[in-house]
Write a protein that holds these residues in place. Structure first.
Motif, PDB file in Angstrom:
ATOM      1  N   VAL A 112       0.748  -1.265  -0.002  1.00  0.00           N
ATOM      2  CA  VAL A 112      -0.105   0.155  -0.016  1.00  0.00           C
ATOM      3  C   VAL A 112       0.885   1.230   0.033  1.00  0.00           C
ATOM      4  CG1 VAL A 112      -1.765   1.242   1.350  1.00  0.00           C
ATOM      5  CG2 VAL A 112      -1.820  -1.124   1.195  1.00  0.00           C
ATOM      6  N   ALA A 113       2.023   1.208   0.573  1.00  0.00           N
ATOM      7  CA  ALA A 113       2.698   2.477   0.906  1.00  0.00           C
ATOM      8  C   ALA A 113       3.612   2.654  -0.354  1.00  0.00           C
ATOM      9  CB  ALA A 113       3.868   2.254   1.880  1.00  0.00           C
ATOM     10  N   VAL A 114       3.991   1.531  -1.452  1.00  0.00           N
ATOM     11  CA  VAL A 114       4.544   1.837  -2.204  1.00  0.00           C
ATOM     12  C   VAL A 114       3.599   2.193  -3.428  1.00  0.00           C
ATOM     13  CG1 VAL A 114       5.541   0.350  -4.220  1.00  0.00           C
ATOM     14  CG2 VAL A 114       6.429   0.096  -1.808  1.00  0.00           C
ATOM     15  N   HIS A 115       2.578   1.509  -3.562  1.00  0.00           N
ATOM     16  CA  HIS A 115       1.714   1.858  -4.639  1.00  0.00           C
ATOM     17  C   HIS A 115       0.529   2.872  -4.479  1.00  0.00           C
ATOM     18  CE1 HIS A 115       3.302  -1.465  -6.858  1.00  0.00           C
ATOM     19  NE2 HIS A 115       3.292  -2.458  -6.150  1.00  0.00           N
ATOM     20  N   HIS A 116       0.222   3.289  -3.322  1.00  0.00           N
ATOM     21  CA  HIS A 116      -0.757   4.158  -3.004  1.00  0.00           C
ATOM     22  C   HIS A 116      -0.339   5.066  -1.721  1.00  0.00           C
ATOM     23  CE1 HIS A 116      -3.463   2.047  -5.615  1.00  0.00           C
ATOM     24  NE2 HIS A 116      -3.037   1.120  -5.125  1.00  0.00           N
ATOM     25  N   PRO A 117       0.797   5.746  -1.964  1.00  0.00           N
ATOM     26  CA  PRO A 117       1.433   6.620  -0.833  1.00  0.00           C
ATOM     27  C   PRO A 117       0.531   7.339  -0.208  1.00  0.00           C
ATOM     28  CG  PRO A 117       2.314   7.037  -2.876  1.00  0.00           C
ATOM     29  CD  PRO A 117       1.442   5.648  -3.150  1.00  0.00           C
ATOM     30  N   SER A 118      -0.298   7.958  -0.990  1.00  0.00           N
ATOM     31  CA  SER A 118      -1.257   9.044  -0.366  1.00  0.00           C
ATOM     32  C   SER A 118      -2.175   8.444   0.752  1.00  0.00           C
ATOM     33  CB  SER A 118      -2.062   9.663  -1.342  1.00  0.00           C
ATOM     34  OG  SER A 118      -2.994   8.702  -1.817  1.00  0.00           O
ATOM     35  N   ARG A 119      -2.266   7.001   0.926  1.00  0.00           N
ATOM     36  CA  ARG A 119      -3.305   6.517   1.741  1.00  0.00           C
ATOM     37  C   ARG A 119      -2.496   6.100   2.976  1.00  0.00           C
ATOM     38  NH1 ARG A 119      -7.839   5.136  -0.903  1.00  0.00           N
ATOM     39  NH2 ARG A 119      -8.785   5.379   1.149  1.00  0.00           N
ATOM     40  N   VAL A 120      -1.341   6.234   3.206  1.00  0.00           N
ATOM     41  CA  VAL A 120      -0.739   5.859   4.335  1.00  0.00           C
ATOM     42  C   VAL A 120       0.146   7.082   5.270  1.00  0.00           C
ATOM     43  CG1 VAL A 120       1.356   4.384   4.964  1.00  0.00           C
ATOM     44  CG2 VAL A 120       0.056   3.641   3.106  1.00  0.00           C
ATOM     45  N   LEU A 121      -0.076   7.227   6.322  1.00  0.00           N
ATOM     46  CA  LEU A 121       0.376   8.188   7.268  1.00  0.00           C
ATOM     47  C   LEU A 121       1.595   7.796   8.112  1.00  0.00           C
ATOM     48  CD1 LEU A 121      -2.926   9.462   8.925  1.00  0.00           C
ATOM     49  CD2 LEU A 121      -1.814  10.408   7.066  1.00  0.00           C
ATOM     50  N   SER A 122       1.729   6.427   8.316  1.00  0.00           N
ATOM     51  CA  SER A 122       2.786   5.757   9.025  1.00  0.00           C
ATOM     52  C   SER A 122       2.713   4.336   8.845  1.00  0.00           C
ATOM     53  CB  SER A 122       3.005   6.314  10.442  1.00  0.00           C
ATOM     54  OG  SER A 122       2.053   5.626  10.986  1.00  0.00           O
ATOM     55  N   LEU A 123       3.962   3.717   8.967  1.00  0.00           N
ATOM     56  CA  LEU A 123       4.077   2.191   8.783  1.00  0.00           C
ATOM     57  C   LEU A 123       4.570   1.349  10.023  1.00  0.00           C
ATOM     58  CD1 LEU A 123       5.517   1.498   5.214  1.00  0.00           C
ATOM     59  CD2 LEU A 123       3.052   1.066   6.100  1.00  0.00           C
ATOM     60  N   THR A 124       3.862   0.824  10.538  1.00  0.00           N
ATOM     61  CA  THR A 124       4.492  -0.046  11.633  1.00  0.00           C
ATOM     62  C   THR A 124       4.675  -1.728  11.106  1.00  0.00           C
ATOM     63  OG1 THR A 124       3.623   1.437  13.428  1.00  0.00           O
ATOM     64  CG2 THR A 124       4.444  -1.034  14.122  1.00  0.00           C
ATOM     65  N   LEU A 125       5.661  -2.150  10.883  1.00  0.00           N
ATOM     66  CA  LEU A 125       6.017  -3.411  10.150  1.00  0.00           C
ATOM     67  C   LEU A 125       6.386  -4.546  11.209  1.00  0.00           C
ATOM     68  CD1 LEU A 125       7.393  -2.212   6.943  1.00  0.00           C
ATOM     69  CD2 LEU A 125       5.067  -2.554   7.509  1.00  0.00           C
ATOM     70  N   THR A 238       7.129   7.742   3.830  1.00  0.00           N
ATOM     71  CA  THR A 238       6.404   7.479   4.975  1.00  0.00           C
ATOM     72  C   THR A 238       6.966   7.119   6.426  1.00  0.00           C
ATOM     73  OG1 THR A 238       4.543   6.756   3.805  1.00  0.00           O
ATOM     74  CG2 THR A 238       4.444   6.170   6.049  1.00  0.00           C
ATOM     75  N   PRO A 239       6.898   7.768   7.533  1.00  0.00           N
ATOM     76  CA  PRO A 239       7.685   7.338   8.655  1.00  0.00           C
ATOM     77  C   PRO A 239       7.410   5.846   9.077  1.00  0.00           C
ATOM     78  CG  PRO A 239       6.637   9.506   9.009  1.00  0.00           C
ATOM     79  CD  PRO A 239       6.104   8.898   7.875  1.00  0.00           C
ATOM     80  N   THR A 240       8.392   5.205   9.210  1.00  0.00           N
ATOM     81  CA  THR A 240       8.426   3.502   9.479  1.00  0.00           C
ATOM     82  C   THR A 240       9.195   3.117  10.760  1.00  0.00           C
ATOM     83  OG1 THR A 240       8.040   3.586   6.788  1.00  0.00           O
ATOM     84  CG2 THR A 240       8.790   1.388   8.278  1.00  0.00           C
ATOM     85  N   VAL A 241       8.537   2.332  11.379  1.00  0.00           N
ATOM     86  CA  VAL A 241       9.285   1.602  12.320  1.00  0.00           C
ATOM     87  C   VAL A 241       9.182  -0.001  12.006  1.00  0.00           C
ATOM     88  CG1 VAL A 241       7.419   1.397  14.199  1.00  0.00           C
ATOM     89  CG2 VAL A 241       9.699   1.194  14.786  1.00  0.00           C
ATOM     90  N   VAL A 242      10.071  -0.696  12.173  1.00  0.00           N
ATOM     91  CA  VAL A 242      10.201  -2.287  12.244  1.00  0.00           C
ATOM     92  C   VAL A 242      10.379  -2.673  13.640  1.00  0.00           C
ATOM     93  CG1 VAL A 242      11.279  -4.251  10.827  1.00  0.00           C
ATOM     94  CG2 VAL A 242      11.135  -2.081   9.647  1.00  0.00           C
ATOM     95  N   LEU A 243       9.477  -3.924  13.677  1.00  0.00           N
ATOM     96  CA  LEU A 243       9.388  -4.329  15.109  1.00  0.00           C
ATOM     97  C   LEU A 243       9.666  -5.941  14.915  1.00  0.00           C
ATOM     98  CD1 LEU A 243       6.617  -2.611  16.930  1.00  0.00           C
ATOM     99  CD2 LEU A 243       8.724  -1.908  16.926  1.00  0.00           C
ATOM    100  N   HIS A 244      10.633  -6.561  15.654  1.00  0.00           N
ATOM    101  CA  HIS A 244      10.722  -7.902  15.429  1.00  0.00           C
ATOM    102  C   HIS A 244      11.464  -8.432  16.736  1.00  0.00           C
ATOM    103  CE1 HIS A 244      11.213 -10.858  11.886  1.00  0.00           C
ATOM    104  NE2 HIS A 244      11.875 -11.531  12.736  1.00  0.00           N
ATOM    105  N   GLY A 245      10.808  -9.790  16.781  1.00  0.00           N
ATOM    106  CA  GLY A 245      10.981 -10.613  18.011  1.00  0.00           C
ATOM    107  C   GLY A 245      12.453 -10.994  17.862  1.00  0.00           C
TER     108      GLY A 245
END
Length: 296
Positions: A112-125, A238-245
């Motif tokens: 969504v962030a790649v193809h429709h960036p206007s729809r994304v305010l931030s990313l938590t992955l 988009t501001p992004t944080v990647v969380l991983h165990g």
């Protein structure tokens, strides 16, 4: 305020639930493959809403109460799953949202962030990787210094082989299906994974809300993740944080590291003692802080 409703999305019916007030910043939760919205803990959603966010969760097609297809015959692709996320926002008249995705949900959020960036305010992955997940039976080594928001700790180095998936379970049998779901969560979890009573209640709820668990189990895998986006991640602003165990047995540590390198400005935050699982209560404070800080 909590509201569950069925909405028309992309020619199908999708079950959507919201927490909080529509006037607050919208935050869309995207679950893993074969996972209904139930896996996002109710209290976790309420705490996000208490942080003044309008929280949206939904059943992917072929999960929960959303439209189901015959097992082995999904009439959709991974790209359709991405458009479902956008369609949920459209149905709620939300122009853009903060996206929080776990596993497959994280892969969909990237697209969504790649193809429709206007729809994304931030990313938590969370617990995801570039262009989908590695095989579930991969051997994974995790360890070394890991950076947490509260400082730096040293994780225990371990090598784990996740059990291979089989098709032996009768997913129409409530007792068998519930037992299998509990075993899978435990196999991929860590020391903070909920105990058997809580997992049983959740698995029973998932079973009771699902039209066809057999279809849930196979159809998303057949649909895939959609076209690769690795070469396009560098365009994300988009501001992004990647969380991983640190104990993720399914997705090796190199995957979130690569993801954080590919997305400009992305931060990688390790969840100490967490496996490949929806965030367990023990790390809620850390996870909620990261999400709410990014989704300000």
């Amino acid at each position: 305020m909590v509201t569950e409703t069925m909405l028309p999305v992309n020619g199908i019916q999708m079950c959507v639930e919201t927490f909080g007030e529509p006037i607050d910043p919208p935050l869309l939760l995207l679950a893993a493959d074969a996972s209904s919205m139930d896996w996002w803990d109710d209290e976790f959603c309420r705490r996000l809403a208490a942080g003044r966010r309008f929280v949206i969760r939904y059943d992917h097609r072929d999960t929960g109460r959303s439209t189901s297809y015959p097992a082995g015959e999904p009439a959709y692709s991974g790209a359709d799953l991405m458009y479902d996320a956008i369609g949920v926002l459209d149905a709620l008249r939300v122009p853009a949202a903060h996206l929080v995705g776990f596993s497959l949900g994280g892969a969909l959020a990237q697209r969504v962030a790649v193809h429709h960036p206007s729809r994304v305010l931030s990313l938590t992955l969370i617990s995801t990787s570039v262009d989908g997940e590695p095989p579930g039976n991969a051997t994974v080594t995790v360890g070394g210094p890991v950076a947490l928001s509260a400082g730096t700790v040293t994780a225990v180095v371990r090598t784990v082989e996740a059990p291979p998936a089989t098709d032996e379970t009768d997913w129409s049998n409530r007792k068998a299906a519930v037992a299998r779901m509990i075993d899978e969560v435990r196999a991929r979890g860590g020391p903070f994974t909920p105990g058997e009573p809580q997992l049983r209640r959740l698995a029973e709820r998932v079973f009771d809300r699902s039209a066809d668990l057999a279809a849930s189990r196979v159809n998303h895998r057949l649909a895939g993740y959609g076209p690769p986006v690795r070469d396009l991640l560098g365009d994300i602003e988009t501001p992004t944080v990647v969380l991983h165990g640190t104990l993720d047995r399914h997705i090796a540590a190199g995957h979130p590291e690569e993801l954080a390198r590919c997305i400009p400005g992305a931060r990688l935050v390790w969840l100490d003692g967490v496996g490949h699982e929806f965030p367990p209560r023990a790390v809620w404070t850390q996870v909620l802080t990261e999400i709410l800080a990014l989704a300000a």
